[in-house]
Write a protein that holds these residues in place. Structure first.
Motif, PDB file in Angstrom:
ATOM      1  N   GLN A   1       1.182  -0.946  -0.259  1.00  0.00           N
ATOM      2  CA  GLN A   1       0.566  -0.409  -0.454  1.00  0.00           C
ATOM      3  C   GLN A   1       0.941   1.384  -0.179  1.00  0.00           C
ATOM      4  O   GLN A   1       1.477   1.695   0.880  1.00  0.00           O
ATOM      5  CB  GLN A   1      -0.888  -0.025   1.013  1.00  0.00           C
ATOM      6  CG  GLN A   1      -1.380   1.392   0.933  1.00  0.00           C
ATOM      7  CD  GLN A   1      -2.056   1.096   1.970  1.00  0.00           C
ATOM      8  OE1 GLN A   1      -2.577   0.801   3.578  1.00  0.00           O
ATOM      9  NE2 GLN A   1      -3.966   1.760   2.371  1.00  0.00           N
TER      10      GLN A   1
ATOM     11  N   ASP B   1       3.083  -1.864   7.650  1.00  0.00           N
ATOM     12  CA  ASP B   1       2.115  -2.525   8.066  1.00  0.00           C
ATOM     13  C   ASP B   1       1.493  -3.962   7.279  1.00  0.00           C
ATOM     14  O   ASP B   1       0.444  -4.295   8.013  1.00  0.00           O
ATOM     15  CB  ASP B   1       0.874  -1.709   8.327  1.00  0.00           C
ATOM     16  CG  ASP B   1       1.384  -0.950   9.535  1.00  0.00           C
ATOM     17  OD1 ASP B   1       2.056  -0.691  10.117  1.00  0.00           O
ATOM     18  OD2 ASP B   1       0.993   0.360   9.419  1.00  0.00           O
ATOM     19  N   GLU B   2       1.699  -3.983   6.018  1.00  0.00           N
ATOM     20  CA  GLU B   2       1.658  -5.009   4.881  1.00  0.00           C
ATOM     21  C   GLU B   2       1.602  -6.090   5.555  1.00  0.00           C
ATOM     22  O   GLU B   2       2.805  -6.470   6.202  1.00  0.00           O
ATOM     23  CB  GLU B   2       1.470  -4.778   3.523  1.00  0.00           C
ATOM     24  CG  GLU B   2       1.354  -3.345   3.491  1.00  0.00           C
ATOM     25  CD  GLU B   2       2.212  -2.385   3.399  1.00  0.00           C
ATOM     26  OE1 GLU B   2       2.081  -1.704   2.466  1.00  0.00           O
ATOM     27  OE2 GLU B   2       3.112  -2.156   4.406  1.00  0.00           O
TER      28      GLU B   2
ATOM     29  N   GLY C   1      -4.948   5.146   0.566  1.00  0.00           N
ATOM     30  CA  GLY C   1      -4.014   5.405  -0.006  1.00  0.00           C
ATOM     31  C   GLY C   1      -4.344   4.592  -1.232  1.00  0.00           C
ATOM     32  O   GLY C   1      -5.451   3.941  -1.759  1.00  0.00           O
TER      33      GLY C   1
ATOM     34  N   GLN D   1       0.731   5.404   0.322  1.00  0.00           N
ATOM     35  CA  GLN D   1      -0.167   5.961   0.976  1.00  0.00           C
ATOM     36  C   GLN D   1      -0.028   8.052   0.039  1.00  0.00           C
ATOM     37  O   GLN D   1       1.015   7.610  -0.002  1.00  0.00           O
ATOM     38  CB  GLN D   1       0.462   6.038   2.931  1.00  0.00           C
ATOM     39  CG  GLN D   1      -0.309   4.718   3.955  1.00  0.00           C
ATOM     40  CD  GLN D   1       0.091   5.440   4.783  1.00  0.00           C
ATOM     41  OE1 GLN D   1       0.971   6.204   5.378  1.00  0.00           O
ATOM     42  NE2 GLN D   1      -0.704   4.841   6.175  1.00  0.00           N
TER      43      GLN D   1
ATOM     44  N   SER E   1      -3.598   1.087  -3.345  1.00  0.00           N
ATOM     45  CA  SER E   1      -2.914  -0.447  -2.975  1.00  0.00           C
ATOM     46  C   SER E   1      -2.123  -1.501  -4.570  1.00  0.00           C
ATOM     47  O   SER E   1      -3.050  -0.858  -5.329  1.00  0.00           O
ATOM     48  CB  SER E   1      -4.263  -1.505  -2.429  1.00  0.00           C
ATOM     49  OG  SER E   1      -4.197  -0.583  -1.064  1.00  0.00           O
TER      50      SER E   1
ATOM     51  N   THR F   1       2.863   0.955   3.892  1.00  0.00           N
ATOM     52  CA  THR F   1       3.136   1.451   4.930  1.00  0.00           C
ATOM     53  C   THR F   1       4.289   0.954   5.929  1.00  0.00           C
ATOM     54  O   THR F   1       4.791   1.417   6.845  1.00  0.00           O
ATOM     55  CB  THR F   1       1.718   1.156   5.492  1.00  0.00           C
ATOM     56  OG1 THR F   1       1.430   0.412   5.851  1.00  0.00           O
ATOM     57  CG2 THR F   1       0.940   1.735   4.129  1.00  0.00           C
TER      58      THR F   1
ATOM     59  N   GLU G   1       0.066  10.826   0.966  1.00  0.00           N
ATOM     60  CA  GLU G   1       0.337  12.497   2.346  1.00  0.00           C
ATOM     61  C   GLU G   1      -0.574  13.564   2.205  1.00  0.00           C
ATOM     62  O   GLU G   1      -0.439  14.496   1.397  1.00  0.00           O
ATOM     63  CB  GLU G   1       2.422  12.634   1.837  1.00  0.00           C
ATOM     64  CG  GLU G   1       3.053  11.326   1.511  1.00  0.00           C
ATOM     65  CD  GLU G   1       2.896  10.899   3.328  1.00  0.00           C
ATOM     66  OE1 GLU G   1       2.596  11.475   3.776  1.00  0.00           O
ATOM     67  OE2 GLU G   1       3.933  10.188   3.070  1.00  0.00           O
TER      68      GLU G   1
END
Length: 280
Positions: free
Chosen positions: A145, A201-202, A239, A147, A241, A199, A149
């Protein structure tokens, strides 16, 4: 059988307005009177229908509950559970004695409900899709992903100008996602791209697409991919993906219908089913 049942049995003969009901209200209160009578209804129904859980079955259920409590509340430390009981003025023996009748009652309710339960087609389909994905398709993907801004608008600008800034930031992120997509297709390492452009976090490993909520447009795009193919940037979750389809496995309903039906039939009673049982 259980000594407590024989202790309670004579009380049932005292059920009249001035006798049993008055005594129970004075001794335990309205809530406990209702619980007591519900318990007796279950015991009577179980006996009538030949459902008599053995002592061994009740003890097995108590053992399972102890294991669950130790694992969930005390991280597997049995001594910690025993210490908690001690703080409450109990030990394992007194805890078992306190829980034994409740456990018997729970087993009876579950067995009585299972004997009455009718599994519908919609329940089978819902269980099929929950276990094997929408329409029985297990879609496994990798995900990056990029993001968007959010811009910091200067003071004094109009709403239209602020909207234009947001759209510009959205377009910048889309172009960056397109560059990542091109690099991925050209053979760049997924892990490196995820760390440099995602990110962070994926999930690092492939995962089922339906483990997270996605817009319909995203699910439709991924459904058109073939294994190893990468999607165009998709707007989702603040965002853009990118998805790689790793695997798509379809499980026909008829192959697992019997297994799903048996599982649904064996599940514990829920509150609505228990209430319907008592109403009956």
């Amino acid at each position: 059988m259980f000594p407590l049942l024989f202790t309670l049995a004579p009380l049932l003969s005292l059920q009249d307005d001035a006798g049993f009901s008055g005594w129970l209200m004075a001794a335990r209160g309205e809530v406990y009177q209702t619980e007591f009578l519900r318990d007796q209804l279950v015991i009577t129904a179980g006996a009538r229908e030949g459902i008599t859980p053995s002592h061994a079955k009740v003890e097995e259920a108590l053992n399972a509950e102890i294991t669950r409590r130790i694992e969930n509340a005390h991280l597997g430390d049995r001594a910690a559970w025993e210490a908690e009981l001690s703080r409450l003025g109990q030990d394992e023996g007194s805890w078992r004695a306190e829980q034994r009748f409740k456990t018997l009652n729970t087993i009876l309710i579950n067995e009585l409900v299972r004997a009455r339960r009718e599994i519908t087609e919609s329940e089978v389909i819902a269980a099929w899709e929950e276990r094997f994905g929408p329409n029985g398709e297990m879609t496994t993907v990798r995900w990056i992903q990029v993001q968007i801004e959010p811009p910091t608008p200067p003071s004094g600008i109009t709403r239209e100008e602020e909207r234009a800034l947001r759209e510009a930031a959205r377009e910048v992120a889309r172009e960056r996602a397109a560059e990542v997509c091109s690099a991925w297709r050209a053979g760049a390492e997924f892990a490196a791209l995820r760390l440099s452009s995602g990110t962070g976090d994926e999930p690092a490993e492939p995962f089922r697409l339906d483990e997270l909520a996605w817009p319909e447009a995203v699910k439709r795009e991924v459904s058109l991919l073939v294994p190893g193919e990468i999607s165009e940037p998709q707007a989702a979750k603040g965002g853009w993906s990118l998805f790689e389809l790793v695997e798509k496995e379809r499980t026909p309903l008829e192959e697992v219908r019997e297994e799903l039906t048996a599982s649904l039939a064996a599940r514990p009673a829920n509150s609505a089913e228990a209430d319907a049982l008592f109403a009956e």
